[in-house]
Scaffold this active site. Structure first.
Site, PDB file in Angstrom:
ATOM      1  N   GLU A   1      51.380  31.405  27.359  1.00  0.00           N
ATOM      2  CA  GLU A   1      52.799  31.105  27.622  1.00  0.00           C
ATOM      3  C   GLU A   1      53.452  32.360  28.194  1.00  0.00           C
ATOM      4  OE1 GLU A   1      56.040  28.903  25.043  1.00  0.00           O
ATOM      5  OE2 GLU A   1      56.136  31.032  24.582  1.00  0.00           O
TER       6      GLU A   1
ATOM      7  N   GLU B  43      60.919  45.426  34.416  1.00  0.00           N
ATOM      8  CA  GLU B  43      61.425  46.501  33.556  1.00  0.00           C
ATOM      9  C   GLU B  43      60.449  46.792  32.432  1.00  0.00           C
ATOM     10  OE1 GLU B  43      63.953  48.601  33.016  1.00  0.00           O
ATOM     11  OE2 GLU B  43      64.631  48.227  35.068  1.00  0.00           O
TER      12      GLU B  43
HETATM   13  P1  GTP Z   1      58.173  25.610  20.336  1.00  0.00           P
HETATM   14  O1  GTP Z   1      57.501  24.550  19.533  1.00  0.00           O
HETATM   15  O2  GTP Z   1      59.133  26.479  19.545  1.00  0.00           O
HETATM   16  O3  GTP Z   1      57.163  26.458  21.054  1.00  0.00           O
HETATM   17  O4  GTP Z   1      59.082  24.884  21.400  1.00  0.00           O
HETATM   18  P2  GTP Z   1      58.725  24.224  22.804  1.00  0.00           P
HETATM   19  O5  GTP Z   1      57.260  24.060  22.955  1.00  0.00           O
HETATM   20  O6  GTP Z   1      59.605  23.038  23.028  1.00  0.00           O
HETATM   21  O7  GTP Z   1      59.104  25.364  23.810  1.00  0.00           O
HETATM   22  P3  GTP Z   1      60.512  25.891  24.293  1.00  0.00           P
HETATM   23  O8  GTP Z   1      60.401  25.919  25.769  1.00  0.00           O
HETATM   24  O9  GTP Z   1      61.690  25.181  23.714  1.00  0.00           O
HETATM   25  O10 GTP Z   1      60.603  27.382  23.688  1.00  0.00           O
HETATM   26  C1  GTP Z   1      59.544  28.135  23.250  1.00  0.00           C
HETATM   27  C2  GTP Z   1      60.005  29.555  22.951  1.00  0.00           C
HETATM   28  O11 GTP Z   1      61.144  29.948  23.742  1.00  0.00           O
HETATM   29  C3  GTP Z   1      60.463  29.797  21.536  1.00  0.00           C
HETATM   30  O12 GTP Z   1      59.374  30.073  20.699  1.00  0.00           O
HETATM   31  C4  GTP Z   1      61.396  31.004  21.693  1.00  0.00           C
HETATM   32  O13 GTP Z   1      60.636  32.201  21.863  1.00  0.00           O
HETATM   33  C5  GTP Z   1      62.063  30.722  22.999  1.00  0.00           C
HETATM   34  N1  GTP Z   1      63.311  29.940  22.830  1.00  0.00           N
HETATM   35  C6  GTP Z   1      63.499  28.646  23.175  1.00  0.00           C
HETATM   36  N2  GTP Z   1      64.758  28.252  22.908  1.00  0.00           N
HETATM   37  C7  GTP Z   1      65.396  29.328  22.387  1.00  0.00           C
HETATM   38  C8  GTP Z   1      66.749  29.562  21.916  1.00  0.00           C
HETATM   39  O14 GTP Z   1      67.621  28.685  21.926  1.00  0.00           O
HETATM   40  N3  GTP Z   1      67.024  30.812  21.446  1.00  0.00           N
HETATM   41  C9  GTP Z   1      66.097  31.816  21.436  1.00  0.00           C
HETATM   42  N4  GTP Z   1      66.463  33.018  20.954  1.00  0.00           N
HETATM   43  N5  GTP Z   1      64.824  31.629  21.856  1.00  0.00           N
HETATM   44  C10 GTP Z   1      64.478  30.408  22.331  1.00  0.00           C
HETATM   45 MG    MG Z   2      56.491  28.331  20.945  1.00  0.00          MG
END
Ligand code: GTP
Ligand code: MG
Length: 260
Positions: free
Chosen positions: A187, A86
């Site tokens: 990412e 989309e």
């Molecule tokens: P970060 O240190 O934030 O990058 O976390 P991570 O490396 O553990 O990665 P993770 O897979 O948890 O998520 C990375 C990204 O996914 C975040 O920066 C958000 O854009 C998105 N995201 C993850 N969890 C959530 C959530 O519960 N709500 C929302 N709105 N976005 C999320």
């Molecule tokens: Mg992140």
């Protein structure tokens, strides 16, 4: 004031971590007023160029990956009856967020630390209409020769406690610079329109400061319920789309048999 702070951050960012940040500590400091404009610009270039180059490399990686998805969208839409993608939204983390993340991870504030440790500086978000499109596109994307899958987190099959759903991939892919090939982390977040709608609303709650804790808890619960309803909606829409496709195929088969 903010600009001065930015310049200071950029200076730290490009400094060799093993050397003192202010290598001219024992020499009398040249103030900006004493510098000529040329000297000042030269210093600005020396401080900012490595950061600017780094962010440009990530921007190129984003463009490469976006192009891959746009091409897949065109090719797959020729075979199916709809565009599987989309929309695509991309961003490169700004350097203030990069510095904050390095600090959070207790990493040195250097270009090398970013390139080796941060995998989400370049981000590409692919919004699909239906869940099966996500997995179909993922398969085509990661099977490309110059895409190396580093990490995969399937929050569609295993939603987060918040209710968050999306498919996350960390990939390595090359960009071709004037100095040759360079592998970059990107990412990729893949989600449906419904998942994206939910995530943007939940993001607003997550970053809303000064919200009454009881209200915040109640809204989080409501959002979790919304996430479940939106997951059901995604499944229902997929079933309807499949029914439409099956009936369409049956009609086409009948048409062809009428011709022979
Ligand atoms: P970060 O240190 O934030 O990058 O976390 P991570 O490396 O553990 O990665 P993770 O897979 O948890 O998520 C990375 C990204 O996914 C975040 O920066 C958000 O854009 C998105 N995201 C993850 N969890 C959530 C959530 O519960 N709500 C929302 N709105 N976005 C999320
Ligand atoms: Mg992140």
């Amino acid at each position: 004031m903010k600009a001065d702070k930015n310049i200071e951050n950029a200076k730290n960012f490009t400094a060799d971590n093993n050397a003192p940040v202010d290598s001219a500590q024992n020499e009398p400091k040249t103030t900006e007023a004493q510098m000529s404009v040329d000297q000042y610009l030269e210093q600005l270039h020396a401080d900012f160029d490595p950061v600017y180059n780094l962010l440009t490399d990530y921007q190129c990686a984003v463009m490469e990956v976006e192009t891959k998805f746009n091409i897949l969208n065109s090719r797959l839409s020729m075979q199916g009856e709809h565009n599987p993608i989309e929309s695509i939204k991309s961003r490169v983390k700004d350097y203030e967020s990069i510095i904050r993340k390095l600090e959070k991870l207790h990493l040195p504030i250097t270009v090398e630390a970013v390139e080796e440790n941060l995998m989400d500086v370049a981000g590409v978000r692919v919004i699909c209409s239906f869940i099966d499109d996500i997995y179909r596109i993922e398969k085509c994307f990661v099977s490309q020769e110059d895409v190396t899958l580093i990490m995969r987190k399937d929050y569609i099959q295993n939603p987060k406690p918040s209710g968050y759903r999306s498919l996350h991939l960390i990939v390595k892919t090359p960009i071709y610079t004037e100095n040759g090939k360079k592998d970059m982390y990107v990412e990729v977040q893949m989600r449906t329109i419904a998942m994206d709608f939910w995530a943007s609303l939940e993001h607003k709650l997550r970053y809303k400061k000064n919200l009454n804790p009881d209200t915040a808890e109640q809204l989080a619960k409501e959002l979790e319920a919304c996430a479940q309803e939106s997951a059901k909606l995604d499944e229902k829409m997929l079933r309807i789309r499949n029914r439409i496709a099956e009936d369409g195929a049956a009609v086409r088969i009948k048409d062809i048999s009428a011709l022979t």
